[in-house]
Design a protein around this motif. Structure first.
Motif, short mmCIF file in Angstrom:
data_model
loop_
_atom_site.label_atom_id
_atom_site.label_comp_id
_atom_site.label_asym_id
_atom_site.label_seq_id
_atom_site.Cartn_x
_atom_site.Cartn_y
_atom_site.Cartn_z
N VAL A 155 0.87 -1.17 0.00
CA VAL A 155 0.00 0.00 0.00
C VAL A 155 0.91 1.23 0.00
O VAL A 155 1.73 1.39 0.91
N ALA A 156 0.78 2.06 -1.01
CA ALA A 156 1.62 3.26 -1.10
C ALA A 156 1.02 4.34 -0.21
O ALA A 156 0.31 5.23 -0.67
N SER A 157 1.33 4.25 1.09
CA SER A 157 0.74 5.18 2.05
C SER A 157 1.74 5.78 3.03
O SER A 157 1.37 6.62 3.83
N ARG A 158 2.99 5.34 2.98
CA ARG A 158 3.98 5.84 3.94
C ARG A 158 4.49 7.21 3.53
O ARG A 158 4.70 7.49 2.35
N LYS A 159 4.70 8.04 4.51
CA LYS A 159 5.28 9.37 4.31
C LYS A 159 6.73 9.32 4.76
O LYS A 159 7.12 8.49 5.57
N ASP A 160 7.55 10.22 4.25
CA ASP A 160 8.96 10.24 4.61
C ASP A 160 9.19 10.37 6.10
O ASP A 160 10.15 9.82 6.63
N GLU A 161 8.29 11.05 6.79
CA GLU A 161 8.49 11.25 8.23
C GLU A 161 7.98 10.09 9.08
O GLU A 161 8.16 10.07 10.29
N ASP A 162 7.36 9.09 8.46
CA ASP A 162 6.86 7.94 9.21
C ASP A 162 8.01 7.12 9.78
O ASP A 162 9.11 7.09 9.23
N PRO A 163 7.77 6.42 10.89
CA PRO A 163 8.81 5.55 11.44
C PRO A 163 9.13 4.41 10.46
O PRO A 163 8.36 4.16 9.53
N PRO A 164 10.25 3.73 10.65
CA PRO A 164 10.67 2.73 9.67
C PRO A 164 9.79 1.48 9.60
O PRO A 164 9.92 0.70 8.68
N ASN A 165 8.87 1.29 10.55
CA ASN A 165 8.00 0.13 10.50
C ASN A 165 7.04 0.25 9.32
O ASN A 165 6.25 1.17 9.24
N SER A 166 7.09 -0.70 8.41
CA SER A 166 6.24 -0.64 7.23
C SER A 166 5.12 -1.67 7.28
O SER A 166 4.38 -1.81 6.32
N LEU A 167 4.99 -2.39 8.38
CA LEU A 167 3.99 -3.44 8.49
C LEU A 167 2.59 -2.83 8.56
O LEU A 167 2.33 -1.96 9.38
N ASN A 168 1.70 -3.31 7.72
CA ASN A 168 0.30 -2.93 7.76
C ASN A 168 -0.46 -3.93 8.64
O ASN A 168 -1.09 -3.56 9.61
N HIS A 169 -0.40 -5.23 8.27
CA HIS A 169 -1.00 -6.25 9.12
C HIS A 169 -0.45 -7.63 8.79
O HIS A 169 0.07 -7.85 7.71
N LEU A 170 -0.56 -8.52 9.77
CA LEU A 170 -0.24 -9.93 9.60
C LEU A 170 -1.56 -10.67 9.42
O LEU A 170 -2.54 -10.35 10.10
N ALA A 171 -1.58 -11.67 8.54
CA ALA A 171 -2.83 -12.39 8.28
C ALA A 171 -2.65 -13.89 8.51
O ALA A 171 -1.64 -14.46 8.10
N PHE A 172 -3.64 -14.47 9.15
CA PHE A 172 -3.66 -15.90 9.42
C PHE A 172 -4.98 -16.48 8.94
O PHE A 172 -6.02 -15.85 9.04
N ARG A 173 -4.92 -17.71 8.45
CA ARG A 173 -6.10 -18.42 7.96
C ARG A 173 -6.52 -19.45 9.01
O ARG A 173 -5.67 -20.06 9.66
N VAL A 174 -7.82 -19.60 9.19
CA VAL A 174 -8.35 -20.71 9.99
C VAL A 174 -9.02 -21.68 9.03
O VAL A 174 -9.43 -21.32 7.92
N GLU A 175 -9.12 -22.94 9.46
CA GLU A 175 -9.62 -23.98 8.58
C GLU A 175 -11.14 -24.05 8.51
O GLU A 175 -11.68 -24.60 7.55
N SER A 176 -11.82 -23.50 9.52
CA SER A 176 -13.28 -23.63 9.51
C SER A 176 -13.96 -22.33 9.92
O SER A 176 -13.39 -21.50 10.63
#
Length: 174
Positions: free
Chosen positions: A59-80
């Protein structure tokens, strides 16, 4: 409940530079792209596995002044679906703010951990829907009702198809 790893979404500054790196250098294929909201930034979905709509999105949403963390989210799948419902109940009991979104191809729960890291837990529906799509879904529905709602809500999309049909199309695009 067993969680299986699915994908990561990165917030980036330079869409072209990052896209070129992941496609040309690392060999990812773009599976979908588009604005997240009407006037929002683009999200670009990529994968190397035809069974996974995306393993990585940017996602092209980071600004130059943002902290170095670029994580948006982690995703996990469930089976049911029942595991997704059980998790929703646990999160509600713990007072966690939940954003239940359906992308057509999933029923998802978005929330943050105690330090604000974004998480998504989802269950796959039997359909493919071109992305991005995101519509609130009612977590009080049972599985049959939820699938009927997904089909009714997304079947008018031009890319709506059975997951197996979409996977064979993806292979042919590569």
């Amino acid at each position: 409940m067993k969680l299986s790893w699915s994908h990561v979404v990165l917030n980036v500054r330079d869409e072209k530079k990052i896209l070129d790196f992941y496609t040309e250098t690392l060999g990812f294929n773009v599976s979908d792209r588009g604005p997240i909201t009407e006037n929002g930034p683009n999200i670009i979905f990529m994968s190397q596995n035809e069974d996974e709509h995306h393993q990585l999105a940017i996602v092209a949403s980071r600004k130059d002044e943002d902290p170095p963390n670029s994580l948006n989210h982690l995703a996990f799948r469930v089976e049911s679906f029942n595991e997704l419902k059980m998790l929703n109940g646990k999160l509600e009991s713990a007072g966690v703010d939940i954003l239940p979104l359906s992308h057509g191809n999933t029923l998802s729960l978005y929330f943050s951990d105690p330090e604000g890291n974004g998480l998504e837990i989802f269950w796959d529906t039997p359909w493919h829907v071109g992305q991005p799509e995101a519509i609130l879904w009612d977590t009080s529905l049972n599985q049959k009702q939820a699938l009927a709602w997904v089909e009714k809500t997304f079947s008018n999309r031009p890319t709506f198809s059975q997951r197996e049909d979409a996977n064979s199309d993806w292979i042919n695009r590569s």
